[in-house]
Write a protein that holds these residues in place. Structure first.
Motif, mmCIF file in Angstrom:
data_model
loop_
_atom_site.group_PDB
_atom_site.id
_atom_site.type_symbol
_atom_site.label_atom_id
_atom_site.label_comp_id
_atom_site.label_asym_id
_atom_site.label_seq_id
_atom_site.Cartn_x
_atom_site.Cartn_y
_atom_site.Cartn_z
ATOM 1 N N ASN A 74 0.820 -1.209 0.000
ATOM 2 C CA ASN A 74 0.000 0.000 0.000
ATOM 3 C C ASN A 74 0.860 1.268 0.000
ATOM 4 O O ASN A 74 0.458 2.309 0.510
ATOM 5 C CB ASN A 74 -0.937 0.017 1.201
ATOM 6 C CG ASN A 74 -0.180 -0.016 2.518
ATOM 7 O OD1 ASN A 74 0.983 -0.396 2.554
ATOM 8 N ND2 ASN A 74 -0.851 0.384 3.602
ATOM 9 N N THR A 75 2.081 1.162 -0.550
ATOM 10 C CA THR A 75 2.954 2.325 -0.716
ATOM 11 C C THR A 75 3.464 2.368 -2.152
ATOM 12 O O THR A 75 3.471 1.356 -2.849
ATOM 13 C CB THR A 75 4.172 2.255 0.236
ATOM 14 O OG1 THR A 75 4.905 1.042 -0.025
ATOM 15 C CG2 THR A 75 3.729 2.280 1.690
ATOM 16 N N GLU A 76 3.874 3.568 -2.567
ATOM 17 C CA GLU A 76 4.412 3.727 -3.912
ATOM 18 C C GLU A 76 5.821 3.141 -3.969
ATOM 19 O O GLU A 76 6.646 3.402 -3.099
ATOM 20 C CB GLU A 76 4.463 5.215 -4.295
ATOM 21 C CG GLU A 76 3.098 5.888 -4.368
ATOM 22 C CD GLU A 76 2.316 5.480 -5.600
ATOM 23 O OE1 GLU A 76 2.884 4.769 -6.447
ATOM 24 O OE2 GLU A 76 1.136 5.876 -5.703
ATOM 25 N N TYR A 77 6.103 2.333 -5.004
ATOM 26 C CA TYR A 77 7.428 1.739 -5.144
ATOM 27 C C TYR A 77 8.482 2.793 -5.467
ATOM 28 O O TYR A 77 9.626 2.702 -5.030
ATOM 29 C CB TYR A 77 7.428 0.688 -6.252
ATOM 30 C CG TYR A 77 6.619 -0.554 -5.925
ATOM 31 C CD1 TYR A 77 6.182 -0.814 -4.628
ATOM 32 C CD2 TYR A 77 6.305 -1.474 -6.915
ATOM 33 C CE1 TYR A 77 5.446 -1.947 -4.338
ATOM 34 C CE2 TYR A 77 5.572 -2.615 -6.638
ATOM 35 C CZ TYR A 77 5.141 -2.848 -5.336
ATOM 36 O OH TYR A 77 4.420 -3.963 -5.049
ATOM 37 N N LEU A 78 8.095 3.775 -6.295
ATOM 38 C CA LEU A 78 9.022 4.831 -6.686
ATOM 39 C C LEU A 78 8.398 6.188 -6.399
ATOM 40 O O LEU A 78 7.186 6.380 -6.581
ATOM 41 C CB LEU A 78 9.354 4.755 -8.182
ATOM 42 C CG LEU A 78 10.160 3.556 -8.675
ATOM 43 C CD1 LEU A 78 10.269 3.602 -10.180
ATOM 44 C CD2 LEU A 78 11.539 3.531 -8.055
ATOM 45 N N SER A 79 9.222 7.133 -5.978
ATOM 46 C CA SER A 79 8.720 8.488 -5.756
ATOM 47 C C SER A 79 8.452 9.158 -7.099
ATOM 48 O O SER A 79 8.958 8.730 -8.146
ATOM 49 C CB SER A 79 9.738 9.304 -4.963
ATOM 50 O OG SER A 79 10.908 9.510 -5.741
#
Length: 749
Positions: free
Chosen positions: A209-214
């Motif tokens: 539930n987090t972005e892999y890349l900014s």
């Protein structure tokens, strides 16, 4: 067209071998050494520029250590490479055979100089070999670095896939707080599930539930992708040297306006290309600031020379039209060969009307664009056809003809104002029905977009359409020919005088013509029950200065008819300058045009415009004479090529270097139709149409500048390894991840 090796006793050509072929260097000293080593006496009198353009050596004549394969698609020479491997004796076995590549007999001084150069080359080669061996002794990439590079390859593959397929990055969310992975992350998950070990190792422990890349990292990757693809196209432009600049209509990315930049050029296969290179920030400054940004982009960032720009065309509409017209004037003042021409894919009459700065004309053109947008939906188009049937219920033939005329993109045709006048009564009826929406057939946005129908019921709008239709009738056939085949364009170049004569005749008898046109407007307004009226703003100004009342007919003559006719005359004269017309008249170099003129053509009279672009301008008259004789006395079974594209594909056009160069420069002019090479969809697969398809098929909120670039240029060859190398050079700090120090810091906390 194949490349032939210039070395004596070498018969290799590019179509028979996978060997790389290299141009003679432009540096005069290096080029002289190449010629001396070749021992071609006939090449000594030629300049370095001529040799660079027309002569090649195959890789067999270079030491293998001098040849480098930088990617699967490109083989290059080292900067110090000199050809040293030649067969200078095999022709002696058959001394009676004629040899086009005559071998020069060497003097003792020549032999001594060659020995000295060969010795220096051997020493240089040894030094490079030693440095290579030293580099080989250095440690290779570590396992972690190899994994990192494989990881980057996977990221670039996914980004290129997003661009090629036109898949947006973002996805719709129910709320701002909801986490929903974007399409890039979804494809990362898919690749990991499909077995991509590099991605799996990188993200296996990352929370789902987090972005892999900014967003910053993603933008960096996209920038590298975009720049690598652009550089491939720029290499072709630099090799071809001459180009033309084409700009598209303004587009918006993230609420910022950008100007699409296309370059048109002829590549090494003699194919005319028009490619999207970038989106230039439009800004809020004046035209001088825009010209400065444009020049900086082309020269400083892309390494091109504006002195090599041979044409410019700007497809603009609305308020940006006047600004782009001023940009064209400024560029022509600085670069006289950057002639301003109309776009080949925009009808001339629409281009001329767009360029008129008068408010009533600009309102009319904007209304046309809104009509085109409204009737893109099948439901509104169907409603328009019903309204046509109702209005012409007593004449089925006229209704059928009008429905056919309005079937597809009629607002972009040469006769747009004729069709608009014919369809105006049923169009107003249709839009009233859409606004009422009694049956609930139309969505709220469609109903809201139909509220500009009040403009259609304005008398000034009707008068403006009638005047534009009648004035532009004189340039309609001329404009059609400009978008036609080469013979049609050549005919157009020779008929402009007649067009200007007709417009001048109208201007000299403006009272008579205005009376007829005004009666036509009155008749249509009466049919539509629209009262004759003078614009309210004008009446208010008249009262404020205590001026007397003005009659409606006199007002529309002074403020519509006269400005339009004089504005169109000025636009035609500005757009078709002497330089532009002389260039188009040089289309008589195309054999089919020569045949049409009974081979009695005089290209020499117009060739001065590109005199400095020719490899041997002094021999041009003799070469043109030979060119005419070649086609005049051809065999009966030989068909005359009908276009520049067909002519440039002839195998023997290279024996006419001036004609070849002339045709290439002409082919870059944006006024000429972009001809298909048979490898793509031709006119239906141009960069501008691919860009428009991207905007049509992608929701406005998902438009992305880099993805649009990648989508339009998905046909351009790319090397993932080059992208990886470039990324590692630009962002070296991303390669090493200090995991252990972070754990220590966490433990301390």
């Amino acid at each position: 067209m194949p490349n032939f090796c210039a070395a004596p006793n070498c018969t290799r050509k590019s179509t028979q071998s996978d060997l790389a072929f290299f141009r003679f260097p432009r540096d005069p000293e290096r080029c002289r050494i190449w010629v001396e080593n070749c021992r071609r006496a006939d090449l000594e009198a030629k300049t370095a520029d001529q040799l660079n353009k027309h002569y090649r050596l195959c890789a067999k004549h270079f030491d293998p250590g001098m040849v480098c394969k930088t990617s699967p698609y490109r083989t290059v020479l080292k900067d110090t490479a000199i050809p040293t491997i030649f067969d200078l004796t095999s022709h002696l076995k058959n001394p009676h055979t004629r040899h086009r590549k005559r071998i020069k007999e060497l003097t003792e001084d020549d032999i001594q100089r060659m020995k000295e150069r060969q010795l220096a080359a051997e020493l240089s080669s040894k030094v490079e070999e030693e440095s290579t061996n030293t580099a080989d002794d250095e440690p290779q990439l570590s396992a972690e670095e190899k994994e990192y590079r494989e990881y980057l390859r996977s990221l670039f593959e996914i980004l290129l896939l997003l661009g090629k397929q036109g898949i947006p990055l973002t996805v719709n969310k129910a709320s701002e707080t909801e986490f929903k992975p974007n399409n890039f992350q979804a494809l990362l998950d898919y690749s990991m599930n499909a077995g991509d070990a590099a991605l799996r190792k990188r993200f296996s422990t990352t929370a789902v539930n987090t972005e892999y890349l900014s967003s910053a990292q993603l933008n960096q990757l996209l920038e590298v992708c975009e720049n690598t693809v652009r550089e491939e196209m720029l290499m072709e432009v630099r090799e071809s040297r001459f180009f033309s600049l084409v700009t598209g209509e303004l587009v918006e990315f993230s609420k910022e306006k950008y100007l699409p930049l296309f370059l048109r050029y002829v590549n090494q296969q003699n194919l005319t290309r028009e490619e999207l290179l970038d989106f230039l920030p439009f800004g809020d400054g004046d035209e001088c600031a825009l010209v400065e940004r444009l020049e900086a982009q082309l020269t400083e960032r892309w390494g091109l020379s504006m002195e090599d720009c041979r044409g410019q065309a700007h497809k603009a509409s609305g308020t940006s039209t006047i600004k782009m017209k001023a940009v064209a004037v400024l560029l022509m003042e600085k670069y006289k060969f950057a002639v301003h021409v109309p776009c080949s894919y925009m009808p001339l009459n629409i281009h001329l009307a767009n360029n008129l700065p008068y408010p009533n004309v600009q309102v009319t053109m904007e209304t046309l664009r809104r009509i085109a947008k409204l009737f893109e939906a099948p439901s509104t188009q169907s409603e328009l056809e019903k309204a046509i049937d109702v209005h012409h219920q007593k004449s089925e033939d006229k209704a059928s003809a009008l429905k056919e005329a309005c079937a597809s993109r009629w607002t972009e045709q040469h006769n747009v104002f004729d069709v608009l006048l014919d369809v105006l009564p049923p169009l107003l009826l249709c839009m009233d029905n859409i606004r009422e929406n009694d049956d609930g057939l139309f969505t709220a946005p469609i109903v809201a977009s139909a509220y500009f129908s009040e403009i259609l019921a304005d008398f000034e709008f009707i008068v403006t359409i009638v005047i534009l239709k009648n004035v532009l009738t004189f340039s309609r056939a001329f404009g059609r020919n400009l978008q036609g085949e080469t013979l049609d364009v050549f005919a157009a170049a020779n008929s402009l005088t007649a067009v200007l004569h007709s417009l001048n005749e109208v201007n000299d008898n403006i009272d008579v013509y205005h009376e007829f046109w005004y009666e036509e407007a009155i008749s249509l307004a009466s049919l539509m029950e629209i009262p004759v009226s003078i614009p309210r703003l004008f009446l208010r100004k008249q009262r404020s200065i205590d001026a007397g009342e003005i009659q409606a007919e006199l007002y529309f003559k002074e403020y519509v008819t006269v400005p339009v006719i004089r504005g169109i005359m000025q636009e035609v004269e500005d757009m078709f300058s002497d330089t532009h017309l002389n260039a188009l008249k040089c289309l008589s170099l195309v054999p089919a045009v020569m045949g049409q003129m009974k081979f009695n053509t005089m290209e020499e009279n117009y060739a001065d415009i590109y005199h400095s672009d020719l490899p041997s301008p002094d021999t041009l008259p003799a070469e043109l004479h030979c060119w005419r004789i070649k086609w005049k006395h051809r065999g009966k079974e030989v068909r005359l090529p009908t276009s520049i594209h067909e002519t440039l594909q002839l195998p023997d056009v290279k024996f006419f270097p001036n004609v070849n160069s002339f045709l290439k420069v002409l082919s870059t002019l944006p006024v000429l139709k972009l001809e298909s090479d048979g490898s793509s969809g031709g006119d239906n697969d141009t960069a501008s149409k691919r860009l428009q398809a991207y905007f049509d098929n992608t929701p406005v909120k998902n438009w992305h500048r880099s993805l649009a670039m990648l989508h339009v240029n998905s046909h351009v060859k790319h090397d993932l390894d080059v992208m990886v190398d470039k990324y590692c050079r630009l962002y070296p700090e991303d390669e090493v991840e200090p995991e252990e120090p972070m754990e220590e810091e966490a433990a301390t906390n």
